[in-house]
Scaffold this motif. Structure first.
Motif, PDB file in Angstrom:
ATOM      1  N   ILE A  63       0.822  -1.205   0.000  1.00 49.83           N
ATOM      2  CA  ILE A  63       0.000   0.000   0.000  1.00 49.83           C
ATOM      3  C   ILE A  63       0.857   1.257   0.000  1.00 49.83           C
ATOM      4  O   ILE A  63       0.469   2.301  -0.547  1.00 49.83           O
ATOM      5  CB  ILE A  63      -0.947  -0.028   1.224  1.00 49.83           C
ATOM      6  N   LYS A  64       2.054   1.187   0.592  1.00 52.95           N
ATOM      7  CA  LYS A  64       2.933   2.361   0.642  1.00 52.95           C
ATOM      8  C   LYS A  64       3.399   2.802  -0.742  1.00 52.95           C
ATOM      9  O   LYS A  64       3.754   3.968  -0.944  1.00 52.95           O
ATOM     10  CB  LYS A  64       4.158   2.053   1.518  1.00 52.95           C
ATOM     11  N   LEU A  65       3.435   1.861  -1.685  1.00 53.43           N
ATOM     12  CA  LEU A  65       3.956   2.180  -3.026  1.00 53.43           C
ATOM     13  C   LEU A  65       2.956   3.018  -3.801  1.00 53.43           C
ATOM     14  O   LEU A  65       1.759   2.701  -3.857  1.00 53.43           O
ATOM     15  CB  LEU A  65       4.256   0.896  -3.808  1.00 53.43           C
ATOM     16  N   THR A  66       3.461   4.093  -4.429  1.00 55.89           N
ATOM     17  CA  THR A  66       2.613   4.844  -5.352  1.00 55.89           C
ATOM     18  C   THR A  66       2.433   4.017  -6.632  1.00 55.89           C
ATOM     19  O   THR A  66       3.121   3.015  -6.853  1.00 55.89           O
ATOM     20  CB  THR A  66       3.258   6.188  -5.706  1.00 55.89           C
ATOM     21  N   LYS A  67       1.525   4.476  -7.466  1.00 54.84           N
ATOM     22  CA  LYS A  67       1.268   3.745  -8.699  1.00 54.84           C
ATOM     23  C   LYS A  67       2.506   3.679  -9.574  1.00 54.84           C
ATOM     24  O   LYS A  67       2.830   2.647 -10.158  1.00 54.84           O
ATOM     25  CB  LYS A  67       0.115   4.395  -9.462  1.00 54.84           C
ATOM     26  N   GLN A  68       3.268   4.785  -9.644  1.00 55.48           N
ATOM     27  CA  GLN A  68       4.470   4.821 -10.460  1.00 55.48           C
ATOM     28  C   GLN A  68       5.548   3.901  -9.892  1.00 55.48           C
ATOM     29  O   GLN A  68       6.255   3.213 -10.628  1.00 55.48           O
ATOM     30  CB  GLN A  68       5.014   6.262 -10.553  1.00 55.48           C
ATOM     31  N   GLU A  69       5.670   3.908  -8.548  1.00 55.85           N
ATOM     32  CA  GLU A  69       6.660   3.031  -7.917  1.00 55.85           C
ATOM     33  C   GLU A  69       6.308   1.561  -8.126  1.00 55.85           C
ATOM     34  O   GLU A  69       7.187   0.719  -8.338  1.00 55.85           O
ATOM     35  CB  GLU A  69       6.741   3.343  -6.418  1.00 55.85           C
ATOM     36  N   LEU A  70       5.021   1.273  -8.061  1.00 51.82           N
ATOM     37  CA  LEU A  70       4.574  -0.110  -8.254  1.00 51.82           C
ATOM     38  C   LEU A  70       4.867  -0.574  -9.680  1.00 51.82           C
ATOM     39  O   LEU A  70       5.365  -1.685  -9.897  1.00 51.82           O
ATOM     40  CB  LEU A  70       3.076  -0.227  -7.952  1.00 51.82           C
ATOM     41  N   ILE A  71       4.579   0.289 -10.649  1.00 49.78           N
ATOM     42  CA  ILE A  71       4.838  -0.053 -12.046  1.00 49.78           C
ATOM     43  C   ILE A  71       6.327  -0.261 -12.276  1.00 49.78           C
ATOM     44  O   ILE A  71       6.750  -1.190 -12.982  1.00 49.78           O
ATOM     45  CB  ILE A  71       4.306   1.060 -12.991  1.00 49.78           C
ATOM     46  N   LYS A  72       7.153   0.564 -11.653  1.00 48.00           N
ATOM     47  CA  LYS A  72       8.609   0.423 -11.794  1.00 48.00           C
ATOM     48  C   LYS A  72       9.073  -0.904 -11.222  1.00 48.00           C
ATOM     49  O   LYS A  72       9.915  -1.599 -11.818  1.00 48.00           O
ATOM     50  CB  LYS A  72       9.294   1.591 -11.087  1.00 48.00           C
ATOM     51  N   LEU A  73       8.530  -1.284 -10.052  1.00 49.92           N
ATOM     52  CA  LEU A  73       8.891  -2.561  -9.427  1.00 49.92           C
ATOM     53  C   LEU A  73       8.487  -3.737 -10.320  1.00 49.92           C
ATOM     54  O   LEU A  73       9.289  -4.653 -10.555  1.00 49.92           O
ATOM     55  CB  LEU A  73       8.207  -2.675  -8.058  1.00 49.92           C
ATOM     56  N   ILE A  74       7.246  -3.672 -10.790  1.00 50.82           N
ATOM     57  CA  ILE A  74       6.757  -4.762 -11.653  1.00 50.82           C
ATOM     58  C   ILE A  74       7.612  -4.866 -12.908  1.00 50.82           C
ATOM     59  O   ILE A  74       8.014  -5.965 -13.321  1.00 50.82           O
ATOM     60  CB  ILE A  74       5.273  -4.531 -12.022  1.00 50.82           C
ATOM     61  N   SER A  75       7.920  -3.728 -13.528  1.00 51.24           N
ATOM     62  CA  SER A  75       8.685  -3.720 -14.783  1.00 51.24           C
ATOM     63  C   SER A  75      10.049  -4.381 -14.607  1.00 51.24           C
ATOM     64  O   SER A  75      10.519  -5.113 -15.487  1.00 51.24           O
ATOM     65  CB  SER A  75       8.859  -2.293 -15.289  1.00 51.24           C
ATOM     66  N   SER A  76      10.692  -4.110 -13.464  1.00 51.51           N
ATOM     67  CA  SER A  76      12.023  -4.684 -13.256  1.00 51.51           C
ATOM     68  C   SER A  76      11.962  -6.208 -13.200  1.00 51.51           C
ATOM     69  O   SER A  76      12.837  -6.895 -13.736  1.00 51.51           O
ATOM     70  CB  SER A  76      12.637  -4.121 -11.967  1.00 51.51           C
ATOM     71  N   TYR A  77      10.909  -6.742 -12.556  1.00 46.43           N
ATOM     72  CA  TYR A  77      10.798  -8.195 -12.448  1.00 46.43           C
ATOM     73  C   TYR A  77      10.283  -8.821 -13.756  1.00 46.43           C
ATOM     74  O   TYR A  77      10.587  -9.978 -14.052  1.00 46.43           O
ATOM     75  CB  TYR A  77       9.903  -8.574 -11.274  1.00 46.43           C
ATOM     76  N   VAL A  78       9.510  -8.076 -14.511  1.00 47.14           N
ATOM     77  CA  VAL A  78       9.090  -8.571 -15.834  1.00 47.14           C
ATOM     78  C   VAL A  78      10.306  -8.724 -16.738  1.00 47.14           C
ATOM     79  O   VAL A  78      10.459  -9.736 -17.438  1.00 47.14           O
ATOM     80  CB  VAL A  78       8.037  -7.639 -16.462  1.00 47.14           C
ATOM     81  N   ASP A  79      11.198  -7.734 -16.724  1.00 45.13           N
ATOM     82  CA  ASP A  79      12.433  -7.826 -17.511  1.00 45.13           C
ATOM     83  C   ASP A  79      13.257  -9.030 -17.081  1.00 45.13           C
ATOM     84  O   ASP A  79      13.794  -9.774 -17.918  1.00 45.13           O
ATOM     85  CB  ASP A  79      13.262  -6.551 -17.344  1.00 45.13           C
ATOM     86  N   LEU A  80      13.365  -9.247 -15.769  1.00 42.01           N
ATOM     87  CA  LEU A  80      14.127 -10.377 -15.259  1.00 42.01           C
ATOM     88  C   LEU A  80      13.489 -11.703 -15.666  1.00 42.01           C
ATOM     89  O   LEU A  80      14.186 -12.650 -16.053  1.00 42.01           O
ATOM     90  CB  LEU A  80      14.216 -10.278 -13.723  1.00 42.01           C
ATOM     91  N   ALA A  81      12.150 -11.764 -15.599  1.00 42.93           N
ATOM     92  CA  ALA A  81      11.440 -13.000 -15.961  1.00 42.93           C
ATOM     93  C   ALA A  81      11.666 -13.361 -17.416  1.00 42.93           C
ATOM     94  O   ALA A  81      11.927 -14.525 -17.756  1.00 42.93           O
ATOM     95  CB  ALA A  81       9.946 -12.830 -15.685  1.00 42.93           C
ATOM     96  N   ILE A  82      11.583 -12.374 -18.297  1.00 46.35           N
ATOM     97  CA  ILE A  82      11.769 -12.641 -19.729  1.00 46.35           C
ATOM     98  C   ILE A  82      13.196 -13.104 -20.000  1.00 46.35           C
ATOM     99  O   ILE A  82      13.435 -14.027 -20.780  1.00 46.35           O
ATOM    100  CB  ILE A  82      11.406 -11.389 -20.541  1.00 46.35           C
ATOM    101  N   THR A  83      14.162 -12.476 -19.325  1.00 47.18           N
ATOM    102  CA  THR A  83      15.566 -12.851 -19.518  1.00 47.18           C
ATOM    103  C   THR A  83      15.821 -14.288 -19.076  1.00 47.18           C
ATOM    104  O   THR A  83      16.544 -15.039 -19.740  1.00 47.18           O
ATOM    105  CB  THR A  83      16.488 -11.901 -18.716  1.00 47.18           C
TER     106      THR A  83
END
Length: 875
Positions: free
Chosen positions: A653-673
């Motif tokens: 809940i502490k994460l803003t929408k932008q922070e959440l998207i940034k977190l998700i994006s980093s793990y999506v990149d890692l998952a694809i790799t």
């Protein structure tokens, strides 16, 4: 027979040469002559000279070439003429034509027609239509090319022979008999008149025989063909040895006739010999189709083509590596690509640790890759050698001995290669792709019929049967619109010229005259002749041809119940034996599968038996992009990493929408790799970008949904646990365990929709959560599926307490007490153990729980559920 042809046979014995309109009539006549000699107790005799007109013309041409000291023009073969016409048309200023080869065929036919009827190009030039002018341009270029290179077209051979006939008078036979000609085209008539100056020329026409001719009406086309086949069967039983079934447009109806013949042509379940004269395109035979699949392999090749090559029995190692190659097909199809680079394919085939390691196929690919043949420009004859080398590399036609039919096709392909070699005279050096394209077109246009012993029943085309004698004949589709046909004038010759010279298909009167000759010819050809038609075709009314409508109606009932399918449908007594029990498992049998065994056993016992006892894996269908399985793996990986970092809903809940998207994006990149093959990423960069955006949006929506829940902490993600149930060891993996206050909830991620979950029957749905519930020491209070889908994010599950506070997880009053929840867990254990006991006992019954179970199953070809009649409705 001897009376009918005795006068002709006597002339043959006096060294007369017999010329026929086509090869079939020549072969029939030679057979009759030989039978005549045998019937008259001759032991030996000289082989008579009986030749089709085309063969005799080439024979005369060869004679004049040997005799002449002057240089004579080279006669072009059909394939050489077509290439010249196609080349000219491609270079034409009007290059809007789509199919140059077909245009070349029409132009060649037109040129043959004006040669045969002695029409000059100047006569066509008087017509100012665009089509005629276009043909004149092509024709001018064609003739210039022939004159420059010393060629003539084959249709001019009779005219040229007429010029040289005086020089050949000493080598001509004393007597020439033109047998079974209905008409002579002008160019042949001119040669015939020239021959008459030095030879005794006579004609031999079809002889009248005692005859009965009828017409017959069927309900529709299929009924007409069935009646035809039943009639042929009855004629065979009446000891008729030459039965002609003449089918107009035989090529179109070939498959239907073959199906009907296999069903009805039998006596006491023994097949009656029959032959369908029309052949198939040479390329339709698998042994030849494989050739062009092999020649199409390039540095970037379609997956479907590679699959066809790997499945072919006509290449080296097909038998030895058959299992590895089928596994390789599965591996390639799982990549989610449409084309594959040959270097990557080589890496797959050379992987010694993989079950799809194919050393023989790998060697073939490597040699093809190293050869670099496709980069060359060569003459056609040299290309034949190069293509032969490629086929030798691949081991075509395979390690196994080919059968008689395949050998005939193999030898026919050699004649196609010879035709291709002849193009040296009319083509310069060409590229590999063009060479393969021309060779493939030759194979497509080459019709080939497997040679078979002479049969009593013959299915023939209209022109194939004309001029021949039979015991009985049936001719189909004799309607007012097909007999005679409508006019089809040539588009490149002025209509007034076509009418003046009475060219084929130029007028209705010409077609009527032709149909009359055909009708009279058939009537003379057998003692019984039947002309038939169907009264309807595609809901349109049809009428008898005016040429046959006054014939007596054929009323004899030749229908029968000899269809093997009709016989099999008769009431009979059957003994039934149900074989749905496989050998029982023993405790030390090593069965892999884990919780999936229970899921499959619950859905359908046969499905579990096929997957885990027979170890049959579903085949991948080649598709573009990531599969549902790969997308699910990416989603699970990302959520695992996200919750390993966040741990609690408070941190989420502490994460803003932008922070959440940034977190998700980093793990999506890692998952694809980590989870997607590097080859797929390199090939589909844009697709990967779209997948990243889709996954970020999906997980963002889901985590925003989870923010609305009661406070919780994530105490485990992707937790693994070993469970031994009924002596079968299972590895369980739970996606997530949440703690809400003092309660624990087991959550399983799903990307598909769940309309309802049945956990209380003796075959529960998705039992993996139940398995974890009965195996863990934690006091689990809820089990639930998390549906992560665009627009449909929700939980669906069951709990023994309302404190869980998750919408979609229901609480049953019976389960709300500790005793009730404990009792239900014991009941679930017994249910799961019962399913495992059935699996171990070898239960392989075909018993799907839902109708949708069969629609999504990959084993329908094995269980044959679709062959069970009304079985699906019974479910």
């Amino acid at each position: 027979m001897s009376t009918k042809f005795s006068d002709l046979f006597n002339k043959i014995e006096n060294h007369a040469v017999v010329i026929t309109p086509n090869r079939r009539i020549a072969a029939d006549l030679l057979e009759k002559y030989n039978n005549f000699k045998i019937a008259n107790k001759y032991l030996t005799w000289n082989t008579p000279t009986i030749l089709p007109i085309e063969a005799y013309l080439y024979k005369l041409w060869d004679i004049q070439l040997e005799k002449s000291i002057d240089t004579k023009p080279l006669v072009l073969k059909e394939e050489q003429e077509l290439i010249i016409w196609e080349t000219i048309i491609k270079k034409s200023t009007n290059n809007l034509l789509f199919n140059h080869l077909e245009s070349a065929r029409i132009a060649k036919d037109t040129n043959d027609l004006i040669n045969q009827w002695n029409i000059t190009i100047e006569q066509i030039d008087l017509e100012y239509s665009p089509d005629c002018q276009q043909f004149i341009d092509w024709h001018t270029n064609f003739k210039s090319y022939l004159n420059e290179n010393g060629f003539i077209e084959s249709s001019l051979i009779p005219s040229k022979l007429a010029e040289y006939i005086q020089d050949l008078q000493d080598l001509l036979p004393k007597k020439i008999i033109f047998a079974f000609f209905d008409e002579f085209i002008p160019i042949i008539l001119k040669l015939k008149n020239c021959l008459a100056k030095y030879c005794d020329i006579s004609s031999y026409e079809q002889q009248e025989i005692p005859k009965k001719h009828f017409h017959y009406v069927a309900k529709n086309t299929e009924e007409e063909l069935i009646d035809l086949v039943c009639w042929a069967r009855n004629e065979y039983l009446a000891n008729k040895s030459r039965i002609a079934c003449v089918v107009t447009d035989l090529t179109k109806h070939r498959n239907t006739i073959e199906k009907i013949a296999k069903e009805y042509l039998h006596v006491n379940e023994e097949p009656i010999p029959y032959d369908i004269s029309t052949g198939r395109s040479l390329i339709d035979y698998p042994i030849i189709n494989t050739v062009f699949r092999l020649l199409a392999i390039s540095e970037q090749t379609s997956i479907n083509l590679i699959n066809e090559v790997l499945s072919s029995p006509f290449i080296k190692g097909a038998y030895i590596e058959r299992n590895q190659r089928m596994t390789l097909i599965r591996q390639i199809n799982s990549l989610g690509i449409l084309d594959i680079d040959i270097t990557h394919l080589l890496l797959l085939t050379k992987d010694h640790t993989a079950s799809y390691h194919c050393p023989i196929f790998s060697t073939i690919l490597q040699q093809l890759y190293d050869d670099k043949t496709s980069e060359k420009f060569l003459l056609p004859s040299v290309w034949v050698k190069e293509i032969t080398k490629i086929l030798n590399i691949t081991g075509w036609p395979g390690d196994q001995t080919i059968n008689s039919e395949e050998y005939q096709v193999f030898k026919k392909f050699e004649t196609v290669l010879t035709k291709f070699t002849n193009l040296d005279y009319v083509l310069e050096q060409i590229s590999y792709n063009k060479a393969v394209t021309i060779l493939e077109n030759f194979s497509i246009k080459t019709e080939f019929q497997i040679q078979s012993p002479k049969t009593p029943i013959q299915f023939l085309g209209l022109l194939e049967a004309a001029g021949r004698y039979f015991d009985s004949i049936w001719i189909t589709n004799v309607t007012s619109t097909t007999w005679p046909e409508g006019k089809r004038p040539n588009p490149f010759i002025p209509l007034n010229l076509q009418l003046k010279y009475n060219l084929p298909h130029s007028s209705y009167e010409r077609e009527l005259e032709f149909s009359k000759r055909m009708t009279n010819g058939f009537i003379k050809s057998a003692s019984q002749v039947i002309f038939s038609y169907s009264s309807t075709q595609k809901d349109l009314k049809q009428y008898a041809s005016p040429l046959i409508k006054n014939f007596p109606i054929y009323k004899k009932n030749f229908k029968n119940n000899n269809s093997i399918y009709l016989k099999s449908a008769q009431p009979t007594t059957f003994d039934y034996y149900s074989d749905n029990i496989a050998p029982q498992l023993i405790d030390n049998d090593n069965i892999a599968g884990g919780s999936e065994i229970l899921r499959y056993q619950s859905e359908c016992p046969f499905k579990a038996f096929a997957r885990f006892r027979l170890d049959i894996k579903p085949d991948y269908q080649n598709s573009y992009g990531l599969s549902y399985l790969q997308r699910g793996i990416l989603m699970h990986f990302c959520l695992e990493k996200i919750w390993q970092k966040l741990k609690t809903s408070e941190n989420l809940i502490k994460l803003t929408k932008q922070e959440l998207i940034k977190l998700i994006s980093s793990y999506v990149d890692l998952a694809i790799t980590k989870k997607i093959p590097i080859y797929f990423i390199q090939c589909h960069n844009n697709l990967i970008k779209l997948e990243k955006r889709r996954l970020v949006d999906l997980l963002g929506a889901w985590l925003e949904f989870e923010k609305k829940r009661k406070p919780f902490s994530c105490i485990a993600v992707e937790k693994r646990q070993i469970l031994n149930l009924q002596n079968i060891s299972m590895e369980l993996r739970v996606d997530r365990i949440d703690r809400i206050n003092n309660n624990y909830a087991v959550i399983d991620y799903k990307s598909t929709s769940y309309s309802g979950i049945d956990w209380f029957s003796d075959r529960p749905d998705s039992p993996q959560l139940l398995l974890y519930l009965i195996s863990t020491e934690l006091p689990i209070s809820a089990i639930a599926f998390a549906q992560i889908k665009f627009g449909k994010t929700l939980f669906r599950g069951l709990s023994n307490t309302s404190d869980i506070g998750i919408e979609g997880i229901t609480t049953d009053s019976i389960l709300s007490t500790n005793a009730g929840w404990k009792k239900q867990k014991m009941s679930w254990r017994k249910t799961l153990e019962s399913l495992l006991v059935d699996f171990k006992k070898g239960d392989a019954s075909l018993d799907p729980k839902y109708i949708t179970t069969c629609s999504s199953c990959h084993f329908d070809m094995l269980c044959r559920v679709n062959d069970q009649g009304d079985y699906q409705n019974d479910i």
